[in-house]
Enzyme design. Structure first.
Site, PDB file in Angstrom:
ATOM      1  N   LEU A   1       0.111  16.440 -14.630  1.00 13.19           N
ATOM      2  CA  LEU A   1      -0.258  17.746 -14.996  1.00 13.19           C
ATOM      3  C   LEU A   1       1.129  18.501 -14.263  1.00 13.19           C
ATOM      4  O   LEU A   1       1.510  19.620 -14.411  1.00 13.19           O
ATOM      5  CB  LEU A   1      -1.000  18.354 -13.574  1.00 13.19           C
TER       6      LEU A   1
ATOM      7  N   ASP B   1       5.804  14.927  -0.797  1.00 17.60           N
ATOM      8  CA  ASP B   1       4.474  14.686  -0.645  1.00 17.60           C
ATOM      9  C   ASP B   1       3.845  15.362   0.747  1.00 17.60           C
ATOM     10  O   ASP B   1       2.925  16.338   0.564  1.00 17.60           O
ATOM     11  CB  ASP B   1       3.973  13.403  -0.921  1.00 17.60           C
TER      12      ASP B   1
ATOM     13  N   THR C   1      -8.069  -1.850   6.050  1.00 20.57           N
ATOM     14  CA  THR C   1      -7.254  -2.807   6.699  1.00 20.57           C
ATOM     15  C   THR C   1      -6.681  -2.171   7.696  1.00 20.57           C
ATOM     16  O   THR C   1      -5.662  -1.468   7.796  1.00 20.57           O
ATOM     17  CB  THR C   1      -6.271  -3.078   5.570  1.00 20.57           C
TER      18      THR C   1
ATOM     19  N   LYS D   1       7.438   4.791  -6.924  1.00 22.16           N
ATOM     20  CA  LYS D   1       7.857   5.375  -5.914  1.00 22.16           C
ATOM     21  C   LYS D   1       8.776   4.566  -4.883  1.00 22.16           C
ATOM     22  O   LYS D   1       9.624   5.120  -4.217  1.00 22.16           O
ATOM     23  CB  LYS D   1       6.829   6.122  -4.966  1.00 22.16           C
TER      24      LYS D   1
ATOM     25  N   GLY E   1      -7.229   6.173   5.826  1.00 26.60           N
ATOM     26  CA  GLY E   1      -6.341   5.689   4.657  1.00 26.60           C
ATOM     27  C   GLY E   1      -4.916   5.449   5.599  1.00 26.60           C
ATOM     28  O   GLY E   1      -4.425   5.957   6.549  1.00 26.60           O
TER      29      GLY E   1
ATOM     30  N   GLY F   1       0.256   4.939   0.457  1.00 25.79           N
ATOM     31  CA  GLY F   1       1.484   5.753   0.404  1.00 25.79           C
ATOM     32  C   GLY F   1       1.245   7.044   0.760  1.00 25.79           C
ATOM     33  O   GLY F   1       2.123   7.767   1.361  1.00 25.79           O
ATOM     34  N   ALA F   2       0.047   7.813   0.382  1.00 27.33           N
ATOM     35  CA  ALA F   2       0.010   9.273   0.530  1.00 27.33           C
ATOM     36  C   ALA F   2      -0.156   9.311   1.825  1.00 27.33           C
ATOM     37  O   ALA F   2       0.309  10.335   2.593  1.00 27.33           O
ATOM     38  CB  ALA F   2      -1.287   9.660  -0.444  1.00 27.33           C
TER      39      ALA F   2
ATOM     40  N   THR G   1       6.289   8.893 -10.024  1.00 28.26           N
ATOM     41  CA  THR G   1       4.961   8.884  -9.596  1.00 28.26           C
ATOM     42  C   THR G   1       4.446   7.437  -9.606  1.00 28.26           C
ATOM     43  O   THR G   1       5.357   6.595 -10.028  1.00 28.26           O
ATOM     44  CB  THR G   1       4.108   9.866 -10.150  1.00 28.26           C
TER      45      THR G   1
HETATM   46  P1  NAP Z   1      -2.469   3.624  -1.974  1.00 28.11           P
HETATM   47  O1  NAP Z   1      -1.147   3.555  -1.582  1.00 28.11           O
HETATM   48  O2  NAP Z   1      -3.114   2.421  -2.997  1.00 28.11           O
HETATM   49  O3  NAP Z   1      -3.517   3.807  -0.863  1.00 28.11           O
HETATM   50  C1  NAP Z   1      -4.919   3.510  -1.118  1.00 28.11           C
HETATM   51  C2  NAP Z   1      -5.837   3.744   0.176  1.00 28.11           C
HETATM   52  O4  NAP Z   1      -7.206   3.923  -0.078  1.00 28.11           O
HETATM   53  C3  NAP Z   1      -5.723   2.658   1.299  1.00 28.11           C
HETATM   54  O5  NAP Z   1      -5.651   3.261   2.309  1.00 28.11           O
HETATM   55  C4  NAP Z   1      -6.785   1.828   0.946  1.00 28.11           C
HETATM   56  O6  NAP Z   1      -7.126   0.900   1.856  1.00 28.11           O
HETATM   57  C5  NAP Z   1      -7.629   2.711   0.590  1.00 28.11           C
HETATM   58  N1  NAP Z   1      -8.824   2.361  -0.090  1.00 28.11           N
HETATM   59  C6  NAP Z   1      -8.807   2.298  -1.433  1.00 28.11           C
HETATM   60  N2  NAP Z   1     -10.045   1.566  -1.970  1.00 28.11           N
HETATM   61  C7  NAP Z   1     -10.762   1.527  -0.887  1.00 28.11           C
HETATM   62  C8  NAP Z   1     -12.035   1.038  -0.594  1.00 28.11           C
HETATM   63  N3  NAP Z   1     -12.929   0.629  -1.708  1.00 28.11           N
HETATM   64  N4  NAP Z   1     -12.658   0.949   0.702  1.00 28.11           N
HETATM   65  C9  NAP Z   1     -12.004   1.385   1.692  1.00 28.11           C
HETATM   66  N5  NAP Z   1     -10.556   1.941   1.618  1.00 28.11           N
HETATM   67  C10 NAP Z   1     -10.009   1.934   0.176  1.00 28.11           C
HETATM   68  O7  NAP Z   1      -2.963   4.853  -2.695  1.00 28.11           O
HETATM   69  P2  NAP Z   1      -2.121   6.504  -2.351  1.00 28.11           P
HETATM   70  O8  NAP Z   1      -0.828   6.632  -3.212  1.00 28.11           O
HETATM   71  O9  NAP Z   1      -1.990   6.476  -1.173  1.00 28.11           O
HETATM   72  O10 NAP Z   1      -3.136   7.499  -3.081  1.00 28.11           O
HETATM   73  C11 NAP Z   1      -4.196   7.767  -2.109  1.00 28.11           C
HETATM   74  C12 NAP Z   1      -5.097   8.904  -2.776  1.00 28.11           C
HETATM   75  O11 NAP Z   1      -4.322  10.238  -2.524  1.00 28.11           O
HETATM   76  C13 NAP Z   1      -5.051   8.925  -4.343  1.00 28.11           C
HETATM   77  O12 NAP Z   1      -6.656   9.283  -4.529  1.00 28.11           O
HETATM   78  C14 NAP Z   1      -4.178   9.771  -4.873  1.00 28.11           C
HETATM   79  O13 NAP Z   1      -4.570  10.498  -6.080  1.00 28.11           O
HETATM   80  C15 NAP Z   1      -3.952  10.951  -3.985  1.00 28.11           C
HETATM   81  N6  NAP Z   1      -2.969  11.593  -3.976  1.00 28.11           N
HETATM   82  C16 NAP Z   1      -2.911  13.021  -4.062  1.00 28.11           C
HETATM   83  C17 NAP Z   1      -1.578  13.719  -4.137  1.00 28.11           C
HETATM   84  C18 NAP Z   1      -1.590  15.113  -4.233  1.00 28.11           C
HETATM   85  O14 NAP Z   1      -0.634  15.684  -4.630  1.00 28.11           O
HETATM   86  N7  NAP Z   1      -2.773  15.919  -4.041  1.00 28.11           N
HETATM   87  C19 NAP Z   1      -0.507  12.889  -3.965  1.00 28.11           C
HETATM   88  C20 NAP Z   1      -0.445  11.637  -3.722  1.00 28.11           C
HETATM   89  C21 NAP Z   1      -1.516  10.944  -3.571  1.00 28.11           C
HETATM   90  P3  NAP Z   1      -6.456  -0.534   2.048  1.00 28.11           P
HETATM   91  O15 NAP Z   1      -5.270  -0.257   2.784  1.00 28.11           O
HETATM   92  O16 NAP Z   1      -7.451  -1.258   3.307  1.00 28.11           O
HETATM   93  O17 NAP Z   1      -6.429  -1.115   0.897  1.00 28.11           O
END
Ligand code: NAP
Length: 279
Positions: free
Chosen positions: A16, A104, A155, A66, A129, A132-133, A62
Site C-alpha cells: 500500500l 517502524d 521462542t 530489511k 512477539g 523484526g516488528a 520491506t
Molecule cells: P517476524 O520477524 O517473522 O516475527 C514473527 C513473530 O511472530 C515471532 O515473534 C514469532 O515467534 C511469532 N509467531 C509467528 N507464528 C507464530 C505461532 N504460530 N505461534 C506463536 N508465535 C508465532 O515478523 P515481523 O516482521 O516481526 O512481523 C510481525 C507482524 O507485524 C506481521 O503481522 C506484520 O504484518 C506486522 N507488521 C506491521 C507493521 C505495520 O506497519 N503495521 C510493520 C511491520 C510488521 P517465534 O520467534 O517463536 O518464531
C-alpha cells in the site's frame, strides 16, 4: 526533474506504500513518483546499487530484505544499527551516500501516544512477539523511557535476547507466565503475525482475564480488526490496529526524503480507499 522513490521487497504487488506516497506527492504538488520493485534475494546488492546508479531519491525496504540491504549502505542511523534492520533508505545525492533508517518503531510510537490515558513513561507495556516488528517497537519504546516493558514470545530465548538489547526496565517472560499477569498491563501489543489474513481465527494469547482499562493493540491491519482486537472489544477495552503505525512509518520516511511535513490525513485516506477497492 521528476524525483523517483520506491519500495523493494518480495512479494510487493499488494504493497500500500505506492498509493500512500503518491497521494502525499499529489497533495503537496511534488514532481515525484513512487514505484514498487520486486527484488529477488540474490539481487539485493544490485538493487541497492541501482538507487545510486539510476539516481533514485529514496526507497522503502520491506520483507524479506530489511536486514540484507544493510551491507550495501554507506551509513546507518544509530537506531537502524541497533535494530539490525532498515525500512527506509535516503539517497543523499550531494554526497553520493545511501543512508539507512528504521521508522517502524517510531511509527508505532506516534500512533500509540494519542491513545494513551497517561504519559507514555508511566505505562506498563506487554509486547507479544520478538521478531523484526517487535524489535522495532520494544527498542523504540524502551528508548522513550517506558516504565516497564515485558516481552513474551513463543521462542523464549528470542524474548530474552530482545529484552537484553532493550536494556532498562525490560524483562522476558513465557507466554504462559504472562497470561496470569494480564491485568497488570496498561498496554498489550501483538507484534506476532498470528491473526493475519488468512489465519484470521487465531490469537497469540487468551484475553479472558483482560481488564477494560488495558489498551490492546495489534500491528496487523489486514484484517482491519483481528480476532485479538475483537476479543478485547468484548471486554470493553480500547483497541488500536496497525494502520496508524503503517501510515506513520511512511510519514516519517516521507519527511526524511523531502524535509516536508507529511500530509498524514491524505495518506491515511488514500490507503483506506485502496483497501476498500481490493476487498
Ligand atoms: P517476524 O520477524 O517473522 O516475527 C514473527 C513473530 O511472530 C515471532 O515473534 C514469532 O515467534 C511469532 N509467531 C509467528 N507464528 C507464530 C505461532 N504460530 N505461534 C506463536 N508465535 C508465532 O515478523 P515481523 O516482521 O516481526 O512481523 C510481525 C507482524 O507485524 C506481521 O503481522 C506484520 O504484518 C506486522 N507488521 C506491521 C507493521 C505495520 O506497519 N503495521 C510493520 C511491520 C510488521 P517465534 O520467534 O517463536 O518464531
Amino acid at each position: 526533474m521528476t524525483h523517483i522513490f520506491g519500495v523493494i521487497g518480495n512479494p510487493i504487488a499488494h504493497s500500500l506504500s505506492p498509493v500512500m506516497h503518491e497521494a502525499a506527492f499529489k497533495e503537496l504538488k511534488l514532481d515525484a513518483r513512487y514505484i514498487p520493485y520486486q527484488v529477488e534475494s540474490d539481487k539485493v546488492g544490485e538493487a541497492v546499487q541501482g538507487i545510486r546508479g539510476l539516481g533514485l531519491s529514496g526507497v522503502n525496504v520491506t520483507i524479506p530484505h530489511k536486514e540484507a540491504v544493510i551491507e550495501y549502505l554507506d551509513e546507518l542511523d544509530p537506531l537502524a544499527a541497533k535494530l539490525g534492520a532498515v525500512n527506509t533508505i535516503v539517497h543523499d545525492r550531494k554526497n553520493d551516500k545511501l543512508i539507512g533508517y528504521n521508522t517502524d518503531g517510531e511509527g508505532f510510537y506516534r500512533s500509540l501516544v494519542p491513545e494513551l490515558r497517561k504519559p507514555l513513561q508511566d505505562n506498563l507495556i506487554l509486547i507479544i512477539g520478538a521478531g523484526g516488528a517487535a524489535r522495532g517497537v520494544a527498542i523504540t519504546l524502551a528508548q522513550k523511557g517506558v516504565k516497564q516493558i515485558t516481552i513474551a514470545n513463543r521462542t523464549k530465548e528470542k524474548a530474552e535476547k530482545l529484552a537484553a538489547d532493550c536494556g532498562g526496565n525490560t524483562r522476558a517472560m513465557s507466554l504462559n507466565g504472562v497470561q496470569a499477569k494480564l491485568t497488570e498491563f496498561d498496554v498489550v501489543v501483538n507484534c506476532t503475525s498470528i491473526g493475519m489474513s488468512p489465519n484470521v481465527g487465531q490469537m497469540p494469547m487468551s484475553l479472558e482475564t483482560l481488564s477494560r482499562d488495558t489498551l490492546v493493540s495489534d500491528l496487523i491491519y489486514n484484517p482491519n480488526k483481528t480476532r485479538f482486537l475483537s476479543e478485547a472489544e468484548k471486554k470493553s477495552a480500547r483497541t488500536l490496529n496497525g494502520m496508524g503505525m503503517f501510515i506513520q512509518q511512511g510519514a516519517i520516511a516521507f519527511e526524511l526524503w523531502t524535509g516536508l511535513q507529511a500530509p498524514v490525513t491524505i495518506m491515511r485516506r488514500a490507503v483506506l480507499e485502496k483497501l476498500k477497492e481490493v476487498k
